[in-house]
Write an enzyme that holds these catalytic residues in place. Structure first.
Site, PDB file in Angstrom:
ATOM      1  N   CYS A 136      68.394  -4.956  38.537  1.00  0.00           N
ATOM      2  CA  CYS A 136      67.541  -4.919  37.330  1.00  0.00           C
ATOM      3  C   CYS A 136      66.982  -6.317  37.117  1.00  0.00           C
ATOM      4  CB  CYS A 136      68.320  -4.481  36.092  1.00  0.00           C
ATOM      5  SG  CYS A 136      67.360  -4.730  34.574  1.00  0.00           S
ATOM      6  N   CYS A 139      67.916  -7.814  33.601  1.00  0.00           N
ATOM      7  CA  CYS A 139      69.289  -8.309  33.489  1.00  0.00           C
ATOM      8  C   CYS A 139      69.517  -9.456  34.456  1.00  0.00           C
ATOM      9  CB  CYS A 139      70.327  -7.258  33.874  1.00  0.00           C
ATOM     10  SG  CYS A 139      70.449  -5.844  32.820  1.00  0.00           S
ATOM     11  N   CYS A 155      67.824   1.195  34.085  1.00  0.00           N
ATOM     12  CA  CYS A 155      68.851   0.304  33.531  1.00  0.00           C
ATOM     13  C   CYS A 155      69.119   0.734  32.091  1.00  0.00           C
ATOM     14  CB  CYS A 155      68.362  -1.148  33.571  1.00  0.00           C
ATOM     15  SG  CYS A 155      69.351  -2.229  32.529  1.00  0.00           S
ATOM     16  N   HIS A 158      67.888  -2.071  29.534  1.00  0.00           N
ATOM     17  CA  HIS A 158      66.467  -2.426  29.432  1.00  0.00           C
ATOM     18  C   HIS A 158      65.521  -1.248  29.543  1.00  0.00           C
ATOM     19  CE1 HIS A 158      68.364  -6.333  30.208  1.00  0.00           C
ATOM     20  NE2 HIS A 158      67.487  -6.688  29.289  1.00  0.00           N
ATOM     21  N   LYS A 309      69.153  -0.153  17.562  1.00  0.00           N
ATOM     22  CA  LYS A 309      69.085  -1.390  18.333  1.00  0.00           C
ATOM     23  C   LYS A 309      67.768  -2.109  18.014  1.00  0.00           C
ATOM     24  CE  LYS A 309      69.371  -2.646  23.146  1.00  0.00           C
ATOM     25  NZ  LYS A 309      69.444  -2.216  24.523  1.00  0.00           N
ATOM     26  N   LYS A 312      61.420  -4.253  20.315  1.00  0.00           N
ATOM     27  CA  LYS A 312      59.988  -4.355  20.019  1.00  0.00           C
ATOM     28  C   LYS A 312      59.329  -2.993  20.097  1.00  0.00           C
ATOM     29  CE  LYS A 312      58.591  -9.023  20.730  1.00  0.00           C
ATOM     30  NZ  LYS A 312      58.057 -10.005  21.622  1.00  0.00           N
TER      31      LYS A 312
END
Ligand code: ME8
Length: 694
Positions: A136, A139, A155, A158, A309, A312
Site C-alpha cells: 500500500c 501506508c 487497503c 486507506h 473516522k 476528507k
C-alpha cells in the site's frame, strides 16, 4: 513528586508531509508538550522532540502532481506544521526533518551497524532476499492478503487498492527477536500502555513475527542504500531513526549521549495506528544495532467526529487551525486533553467544546480567579494579605474559616501528598484528563469555600480581620497553585493569572510549587478577563456585560425577577407553584397537562454578578447538566452575588428568552419571599444539575 532530577526524551511521531496538519497530529503534539512542561515543572531534565517525515513514494507522487520538486513540497508542508505548533504554544527542543543531512548521516550509521549485526542465534540481522506481496503506497507498507478487502485488494486503512510488488530487498530478521521482544515487553522494560495495546502487541508476537524488507527498489525520494544505490531505505526505518538522529547519533553528540543513551526514560507518544512499527520493529532494530531501546510507549486513542473516522472524503475533518483560532490555544489544548482519557477513542463535537469552555474555563476557573482577586482588591487594598502558616491560626473564629485553613494544612500543601504531588503524579502517568479532573475538584472546593467562609460577612466585622486575611491569603495561594499546576496544559492562562497575582506574567518554575510564595503587602496586578463566556456558536455572548440596555426596555422594566417580564406570563416568583395551586379556587385550577408544560429543573449556580445600576437584579450562570445558561433573577437585595455560587436552585427551563435591563435571561429561578425579601427554593438533599422537578 520526584526529588531526583530525572532525564528523559519525549517524542511525537514525525508526521507525514503528504498533506496539511490534522487535528490528530495536534492531539499527540499537545499531549507531548503538556507532559514535557509538567516534567520541567517537576524539576526534571526533558528533551521534547517532534518533526516531519518527508521521504517516500507518496511525496514523489504529490510533488509530481503539484508540478514542484519534492524538496519544495516538503519545505512548504513542514513549515505549516511548525507554524501550527507556534499557534498551539508547543515548545519543542528540536524539530527534525528527515531531509536534513544530519538525519541521513545518522540513518546510514545505524544501517552500517545493522549490516554488521548478528541475531541472538548468530545469523546476519540483515540479509538479501526476494519480496513479493501487496504493497500500500499510502501506508508505505506491505499488507498480508487476509488484511485486504476484496475485490481489488483494498487497503482497509486507506480504502485504495494495493499494488502487487516483487523485488529484491534487504530484509531485517525480525523473527529472530521474538523471544527478546516478548520478554522485554512482558517484564515492562518496554512499558507499553494502555494495557489493551500491550496485549495487542503480545498477541502479534504470539502469532509469530515475520522478517520485513528494509529497502525499496522503486522509490527514488529517500536515503540511498550504500550497497545498492538504486534502492532507498524503507521509509519506516528512515523515519523511526529520527528519534536518535535528531539528538546527534551521527556524531555521538552530547544530546544523544545525555538524553538517549544516558537518560532515564525514552518515551514515544504515538497513535494506535503505528504501534507495530514502534513496539516491534523499532526496539528490535535498536537492540540489533546495540543502541538503547525505548523504555515506554503510549498509544493515544483516535478522534472521530459524529462517530465517524475523520476523512476528507466524508467531509468531517476538524481543521486544527480553525480549532485554535476559535477560542485560543489554551481552550483547545484543555478540551482535547480533558474530554477523554488519553488512551481512549473519543468523538469530537462542537457543543462539547463550547460547553466545556463555558462551564470549566469561564465559570469554574475564571470565576475562582476573578472572585479571589476582586475580594483581595476590595478588602485588602489591592495587596497580598498577611501570610499565615498552613496550620490553624490561634484565635480564628468560626468553624468555617478554620475548615478551610485545615483543608490547606491537611491536603492542599502537604509535601509529597498535597495538591501539587497528586496533579503532577497524574501527568506523569500520562493521565491528562485525570490531572485536570483532580485540579478541577480543587477549584470546586475553593469556590465552595468562598461560599462557606463568606468573606463579605467577615469584612463587616473589624474583630474578624485576621480571619478574613487568613482566608484570603490561602485563597490567593490556592489560585496561584492552580495556575502553576494548570500551566502545562494552559501556559497562557497560567501566565496571565501570575500577572494578576502581581508576580509577573511568566512561566512557573519548580520553586513555584512550594506553599506560601506570595509576599504579603505586595501589590496585586490588574484583574483581566481570563475566559470570556461565549454562546453556543463560540461567539462572545450578546447581551453580556457590555451590551447596552435599550432605552425602552430600561424604562419599561422595573427591577423585578425575570418572571414578571417574560412572555408568556408566568407565576410571580413569590408564589411557588404548589402554594399557588393551593390558594387558587377550583375554577382557576389548571389540569396536570397544563402543569406538565412547565419544565422545572435543578440547576447549579456557577457564577453570579450584580447587574450594574440595578438594586435587585443579579445575572446568574446556571448549570443545567445539559447546558450552562444565563438567567437573570431579582434576588440581589436578599443575597450577595458571591454567596449564590454553588447553590442548587430550581429553574423554569423552558421559558422563552427575555431581556431585563438589557440582559438576556433564559429561564426563571423559583423563589418565595419573607417580608418582601426573596428566599430561594431549594432541595433538602444533594441533586444533580438537570434533575427534573416533578
Ligand atoms: O504515521 N486521532 O505519520 P502521520 C488521533 N509518519 N490521532 C491521530 C489521528 C486521529 N484521528 N490521526 C492521526 C505517520 N493521528 C508516520 C509516523 S514516526 C517515526 C512516523 C496522530 O502523519 C497519531 O499520533 O500519519 C498517529 O499515530 C499520527 O498522527 C500519524 O501521523
Amino acid at each position: 513528586m520526584s526529588t531526583t532530577k530525572r532525564v528523559s526524551v519525549i517524542t511525537t511521531p514525525i508526521y507525514y508531509v503528504n498533506d496539511l496538519p490534522h487535528v490528530g497530529h495536534a492531539y499527540t503534539t499537545i499531549a507531548a508538550d503538556t507532559l514535557a512542561r509538567a516534567r520541567r515543572l517537576g524539576g526534571q531534565d526533558v528533551f521534547f522532540l517532534t518533526g516531519t517525515d518527508e521521504h517516500g513514494q507518496n511525496i514523489e507522487r504529490i510533488a509530481r502532481e503539484r508540478g514542484i520538486s519534492e524538496q519544495e513540497h516538503c519545505d512548504a508542508i513542514s513549515a505549516a506544521f511548525r507554524s501550527l505548533w507556534d499557534r498551539y504554544d508547543i515548545r519543542y527542543d528540536r524539530f527534525i526533518r528527515t531531509t536534513e543531512d544530519v538525519h541521513r548521516r545518522g540513518v546510514l550509521k545505524l544501517w552500517a551497524r545493522l549490516r554488521g549485526a548478528k541475531t541472538p542465534d548468530g545469523r546476519d540481522a540483515v540479509y538479501l532476499g526476494k519480496y513479493s506481496g501487496w504493497y500500500c503506497p499510502r501506508c508505505e507498507g506491505f499488507k498480508d492478503e487476509e488484511e485486504l478487502r476484496q475485490p481489488d485488494n483494498v487497503c482497509p486503512d486507506h480504502e485504495r487498492p494495493c499494488e502487487w510488488t516483487e523485488e529484491e530487498n534487504f530484509f531485517f530478521r525480525l523473527s529472530a527477536y521474538e523471544g527478546w521482544l516478548r520478554e522485554t515487553i512482558e517484564s515492562d522494560r518496554l512499558r507499553i500502555r494502555p494495557d489493551s495495546r500491550r496485549n495487542e502487541i503480545l498477541g502479534v508476537i504470539k502469532q509469530g513475527l515475520k522478517d520485513f524488507s528494509v529497502s525499496r527498489a522503486r522509490v527514488k525520494w529517500g536515503i540511498a542504500v550504500p550497497e545498492q544505490p538504486d534502492h532507498v531505505l524503507y521509509v519506516w526505518v528512515d523515519a523511526l531513526s529520527n528519534y536518535v538522529t535528531a539528538l546527534g547519533f551521527a556524531d555521538d553528540g552530547e544530546a544523544y549521549r545525555h538524553y538517549w543513551a544516558g537518560g532515564d526514560e525514552r518515551l514515544h507518544l504515538i497513535g494506535k495506528d503505528i504501534i507495530r512499527f514502534h513496539c516491534l520493529y523499532w526496539p528490535a532494530i535498536l537492540h540489533a544495532a546495540g543502541v538503547p531501546v525505548p523504555t515506554r510507549e503510549f498509544a493515544q486513542g483516535f478522534i472521530t467526529r459524529d462517530g465517524r473516522k475523520l476523512s476528507k472524503t466524508t467531509g468531517n475533518v476538524i481543521d486544527p487551525v480553525a480549532l485554535v483560532q476559535r477560542l485560543g490555544p489554551d481552550a483547545a489544548r484543555y478540551f482535547v486533553l480533558r474530554e477523554a482519557p488519553y488512551g481512549a477513542d473519543w468523538d469530537f463535537t462542537d457543543s462539547a467544546f463550547v460547553g466545556r469552555y463555558n462551564a470549566d474555563l469561564a465559570n469554574d476557573l475564571g470565576n475562582l480567579v476573578s472572585r479571589a482577586l476582586t475580594m483581595a482588591a476590595k478588602y485588602c487594598d489591592g495587596k497580598v494579605p498577611p501570610r499565615w502558616e498552613p496550620s490553624v491560626p490561634e484565635g480564628v473564629g468560626p468553624a468555617r474559616a478554620v475548615d478551610f485553613t485545615e483543608m490547606f494544612a491537611t491536603s492542599v500543601c502537604v509535601p509529597n501528598d498535597g495538591l501539587a504531588a497528586k496533579v503532577l503524579g497524574r501527568y506523569e502517568d500520562i493521565d491528562f484528563s485525570g490531572a485536570l479532573t483532580e485540579l478541577w475538584g480543587w477549584i470546586g472546593q475553593f469556590n465552595q469555600a468562598i461560599v462557606q467562609a463568606q468573606p463579605w460577612s467577615l469584612a463587616k466585622d473589624p474583630a474578624r480581620r485576621g480571619e478574613l486575611e487568613a482566608f484570603l491569603y490561602r485563597l490567593l495561594e490556592g489560585v496561584r497553585l492552580v495556575a502553576v499546576l494548570v500551566s502545562p496544559v494552559m501556559p497562557r492562562a497560567a501566565s496571565r493569572i501570575f500577572g494578576m497575582l502581581g508576580v509577573g506574567e511568566r512561566e512557573p518554575t519548580p520553586g513555584d510549587l512550594a506553599w506560601g510564595r506570595l509576599e504579603p503587602g505586595r501589590p496585586l496586578g490588574s484583574i483581566l478577563p481570563l475566559f470570556p463566556r461565549v454562546d453556543r456558536d463560540g461567539e462572545p455572548k450578546s447581551g453580556s456585560e457590555d451590551a447596552p440596555a435599550t432605552k425602552t426596555a430600561t424604562k419599561k422594566q422595573k427591577e423585578t425577577p425575570v418572571s414578571e417580564t417574560t412572555p408568556p406570563p408566568a407565576p410571580k416568583p413569590e408564589a411557588a407553584p404548589a402554594a399557588a395551586a393551593t390558594a387558587a379556587t377550583a375554577g382557576d385550577r389548571i389540569d396536570i397537562a397544563e402543569f406538565a408544560k412547565v419544565e422545572l429543573r435543578a440547576a447549579k449556580i456557577t457564577a453570579a454578578e450584580k447587574i450594574a445600576g440595578s438594586k435587585k437584579l443579579v445575572r446568574l450562570q446556571v448549570d443545567l447538566g445539559s447546558d450552562v445558561r444565563q438567567v437573570v433573577a431579582g434576588i440581589a437585595d436578599a443575597y450577595e452575588a458571591e454567596a449564590l455560587v454553588g447553590k442548587t436552585v430550581i429553574v423554569v427551563a423552558n421559558l422563552k428568552p427575555a431581556k431585563l435591563m438589557g440582559v438576556e435571561s433564559n429561564g426563571m429561578v423559583l423563589a418565595g419571599s419573607i417580608d418582601g425579601k426573596a428566599v430561594l427554593c431549594s432541595f433538602d438533599a444533594e441533586v444533580a444539575p438537570g434533575t427534573k422537578v416533578k
